[in-house]
Design an enzyme around this catalytic site. Sequence first.
Site, PDB file in Angstrom:
ATOM      1  CE  LYS A 180      -1.866   3.010   1.959  1.00 39.69           C
ATOM      2  NZ  LYS A 180      -1.592   4.415   1.561  1.00 39.69           N
ATOM      3  CD  GLU A 255      13.411   0.785   9.146  1.00 39.42           C
ATOM      4  OE1 GLU A 255      13.946   1.668   9.840  1.00 39.42           O
ATOM      5  OE2 GLU A 255      13.969  -0.275   8.849  1.00 39.42           O
ATOM      6  CB  CYS A 288      13.216   9.404   8.012  1.00 40.66           C
ATOM      7  SG  CYS A 288      14.215   8.219   7.097  1.00 40.66           S
ATOM      8  CD  GLU A 386      10.078  13.042  11.114  1.00 41.35           C
ATOM      9  OE1 GLU A 386       8.941  12.593  11.303  1.00 41.35           O
ATOM     10  OE2 GLU A 386      10.983  12.404  10.551  1.00 41.35           O
TER      11      GLU A 386
END
Length: 487
Positions: A180, A255, A288, A386
């Site tokens: 997906k 992750e 990331c 973040e």
Amino acid sequence: MHTIEVAGVEIDTRHYVNGQRLASPETYTNTSPIDGTFLGEISRGDSDAVDAAVAAARAAFPAWAALGPKKRGELLNKLADLVEENVETLANIETLDNGALLRSHLRGVMPRVAMNIRFFADYAINDLHHDVFETRGHTNNVSWDPSGVAALITPWNAPLMLATWKIGPALAAGDTVVLKPAEWTPLTASYFADLTKRAGIPDGVFNVVFGYGSEAGAALTAHTGISRISFTGSVPTAKIIAHSAADNLTPVSFELGGKSPCIIMADADLDLAAEIAVEQYDNAGQVCLSGTRILVHESIADVFADKFREKAAALVQGDPRDPATDIGPQIHQVHFDRIKGFVDRATAEGHDIVWGGGPNEELGGLYFRPTLVKNPTPGSEVLTSEIFGPVLAMQTFTTDDEVIAMANGTEFGLAAVVVSGDRVHAKRITDQLVAGTIWVNCFFVRDLRAPFGGSKKSGIGRDGGTWSFDFYADVKNTVISPNGWKE
Ligand code: NAD
């Protein structure tokens, strides 16, 4: 119409299930972040589409598992060949869909996609073994058996590259796959599905369902027919998926995000340090692993800042298809507004915005200027959250203890960068950092044999080499006695 034409090829906008295209009753609109161009209507997956994909993957599993690593490896290597032959097409599709630099896709990212597939295919054949060990004359034989259907959920910042970190080991391990991809970047997954068909991967072994996370993603991760969930994305989504996985006790690999430090020691080569610091703006900050908190030793802070500024000022922002461009657009208006919110709040709170600080008005659209916030108040959100955009924060430190506390002082532990001229000193620092990956005097060097993943809230588990197979496969130990044999 169920296709979009990019770079002379037709890309199907329907799911890929059991080797066929499958449309959902609903669609959603996909636009290019480069200039807002309408790209097409994409099938909006629901539980019916997910059920069909999981059923196809389950039906294909026994035969794919029974093929064994060598025969699977031949097909996967053929797939890698096809990716290599189509690097230019894949690069053009990805740039149009996610706005990342075409030159990076051509030179680095798409060749790595092929490498990801090839590496894990070959690893399963040549490197996946454990020394036999003895227990009072009994031998322990460790093996990695295919586990079933792997559900793979991926983000938009490096769509095909990150997906193939999962697809490669899952298929090589003998699992079948339902992918997906992120709703904002469906296109390379669709073209890749066509390549799996051309490579001769049997129908049902690789399936793709498009759609929103809260619909297709939620239906997939809650499905009782899957054996693994591998997810790359944000911490809030991971928490939702973890709940869903808990109901079926489905093993997860996560992750997740980061807020990594980039530490510039007093003994660092400051030209190298400035170069590495500027790299943290890569992919318009949508990485990331970025070391978004630049921590500089006070004694060299001014000299470093001048060098950093000089290099940052040379960055060219513009159309990601132009080879001269260093920084392209953000992925989507929603994400752009989120980044702008962080910077607007920092401005309103009186933080020192040294450069950037807002949208690039000349370019318009989704182009946000590379931004630096100097010495934000400890604990403020630009140091703890973040942002996932081209926004860096710079702070100074004076002692090792201080910088280690600052570096480790967030809920994340994905990566860290240390720039130092002294090996012993650098080791003293890296030994005390909590992070899945630490780069010393470099950034972004990744070997697929090495473990990759996050500590603390940055993830669960590790990818790479045997670590990947430990997740996707059922690891089995067979203990054989020296007694009872008739020969
Ligand atoms: P996201 O969590 O919003 O979405 C990621 C994927 O999850 C998408 O495919 C989305 O559709 C799906 N999803 C959303 N809600 C879901 C649900 N309820 N159930 C199942 N699936 C769902 O993340 P994003 O904005 O696409 O990506 C950015 C994030 O990804 C950042 O936090 C970034 O740090 C992280 N990331 C981590 C790595 C890594 O390797 N650690 C790499 C790239 C990106």
